[in-house]
Write a protein that holds these residues in place. Structure first.
Motif, mmCIF file in Angstrom:
data_model
loop_
_atom_site.group_PDB
_atom_site.id
_atom_site.type_symbol
_atom_site.label_atom_id
_atom_site.label_comp_id
_atom_site.label_asym_id
_atom_site.label_seq_id
_atom_site.Cartn_x
_atom_site.Cartn_y
_atom_site.Cartn_z
ATOM 1 N N GLU A 246 0.821 -1.215 0.000
ATOM 2 C CA GLU A 246 0.000 0.000 0.000
ATOM 3 C C GLU A 246 0.853 1.261 0.000
ATOM 4 O O GLU A 246 0.432 2.292 -0.530
ATOM 5 C CB GLU A 246 -0.943 0.012 1.200
ATOM 6 C CG GLU A 246 -2.078 -0.973 1.067
ATOM 7 C CD GLU A 246 -3.054 -0.899 2.225
ATOM 8 O OE1 GLU A 246 -2.975 0.043 3.050
ATOM 9 O OE2 GLU A 246 -3.914 -1.792 2.310
ATOM 10 N N ASP B 84 -0.651 4.053 -5.965
ATOM 11 C CA ASP B 84 -0.899 3.652 -7.356
ATOM 12 C C ASP B 84 0.354 3.771 -8.229
ATOM 13 O O ASP B 84 0.255 3.857 -9.452
ATOM 14 C CB ASP B 84 -2.019 4.507 -7.952
ATOM 15 C CG ASP B 84 -3.356 4.212 -7.302
ATOM 16 O OD1 ASP B 84 -3.552 3.074 -6.855
ATOM 17 O OD2 ASP B 84 -4.203 5.130 -7.240
ATOM 18 N N ASP C 262 -6.264 -2.726 -8.784
ATOM 19 C CA ASP C 262 -5.806 -2.320 -7.468
ATOM 20 C C ASP C 262 -4.449 -2.920 -7.112
ATOM 21 O O ASP C 262 -4.387 -3.909 -6.371
ATOM 22 C CB ASP C 262 -6.872 -2.702 -6.435
ATOM 23 C CG ASP C 262 -6.652 -2.028 -5.094
ATOM 24 O OD1 ASP C 262 -5.962 -0.994 -5.049
ATOM 25 O OD2 ASP C 262 -7.177 -2.542 -4.094
ATOM 26 N N ARG C 263 -3.358 -2.391 -7.652
ATOM 27 C CA ARG C 263 -1.983 -2.766 -7.300
ATOM 28 C C ARG C 263 -1.656 -4.226 -7.632
ATOM 29 O O ARG C 263 -0.781 -4.829 -7.020
ATOM 30 C CB ARG C 263 -1.717 -2.486 -5.812
ATOM 31 C CG ARG C 263 -1.994 -1.081 -5.377
ATOM 32 C CD ARG C 263 -1.710 -0.755 -3.922
ATOM 33 N NE ARG C 263 -1.543 -1.839 -3.010
ATOM 34 C CZ ARG C 263 -2.486 -2.309 -2.188
ATOM 35 N NH1 ARG C 263 -3.688 -1.782 -2.182
ATOM 36 N NH2 ARG C 263 -2.214 -3.302 -1.358
#
Length: 180
Positions: free
Chosen positions: A58, A62, A125-126
């Motif tokens: 996290e 992005d 998402d990643r």
């Protein structure tokens, strides 16, 4: 590097078709031989080859470029010969952190067999998708699983959610390749 087979022409990210003909964006599918893993192969269509994708920490938000720069560093720190595999070394052929793609070739020591290894960001998402595959032969004697698991373990230590190949869910692969 010795090349015992030509590089497949359809590597990279492109539009693929699943078992019922529906299109999706992904990496080259594995085919039927137990010598390949790919996170973009559908688990419903191909549970023996499907593995979970990896998710970068996290803290990178992005920033796929930062994530792929770290992936390249991890690949470049790979120790040829670990787990008695890839003794012939490896070479990163293409690394494009801005596009979210990395392609490397790993070579066996004795016979010079080349395996293809790809990492790709397809949006989302990643999530980083993985493909590790032998070019020739039917079996790989556990080489692709060992490679994926070795790299996944390094990434886990760096805060990634990076599952490897689980032999409990890939029993046919493990039995055929005599890794159990």
């Amino acid at each position: 590097m010795t090349c015992t087979a030509w590089k497949p022409k359809d590597l990279g990210v492109s539009t693929r078709k699943d078992i019922v003909g529906e299109e999706y964006l992904g990496l080259k599918n594995c085919g039927s031989a137990p010598n390949c893993f790919c996170s973009t192969d559908s688990i419903e269509d191909d549970p023996e080859h499907n593995i979970p994708s990896w998710v970068w920490p996290e803290k990178y938000a992005d920033d796929q470029e930062k994530a792929f720069t770290e992936l390249e560093e991890v690949i470049n720190s790979y120790k040829p010969g670990q787990g008695v595999i890839d003794g012939g070394g490896f070479k990163v052929i293409k690394s494009d952190p801005k596009a979210g793609y990395l392609y490397a070739q790993f070579e066996s020591y004795k016979n010079g067999y080349i395996d293809d290894f790809e990492l790709a960001y397809l949006g989302g998402d990643r999530v980083v998708h993985i493909r590790s595959s032998s070019r020739v032969g039917y079996l790989d004697f556990g080489v692709n699983a060992k490679r994926v698991n070795y790299i996944a373990n390094i990434l886990k230590a760096k805060g990634w959610n990076a599952p490897g190949v689980d032999f409990a869910s890939h029993q046919d692969y493990a039995i055929q390749n005599q890794v159990l």
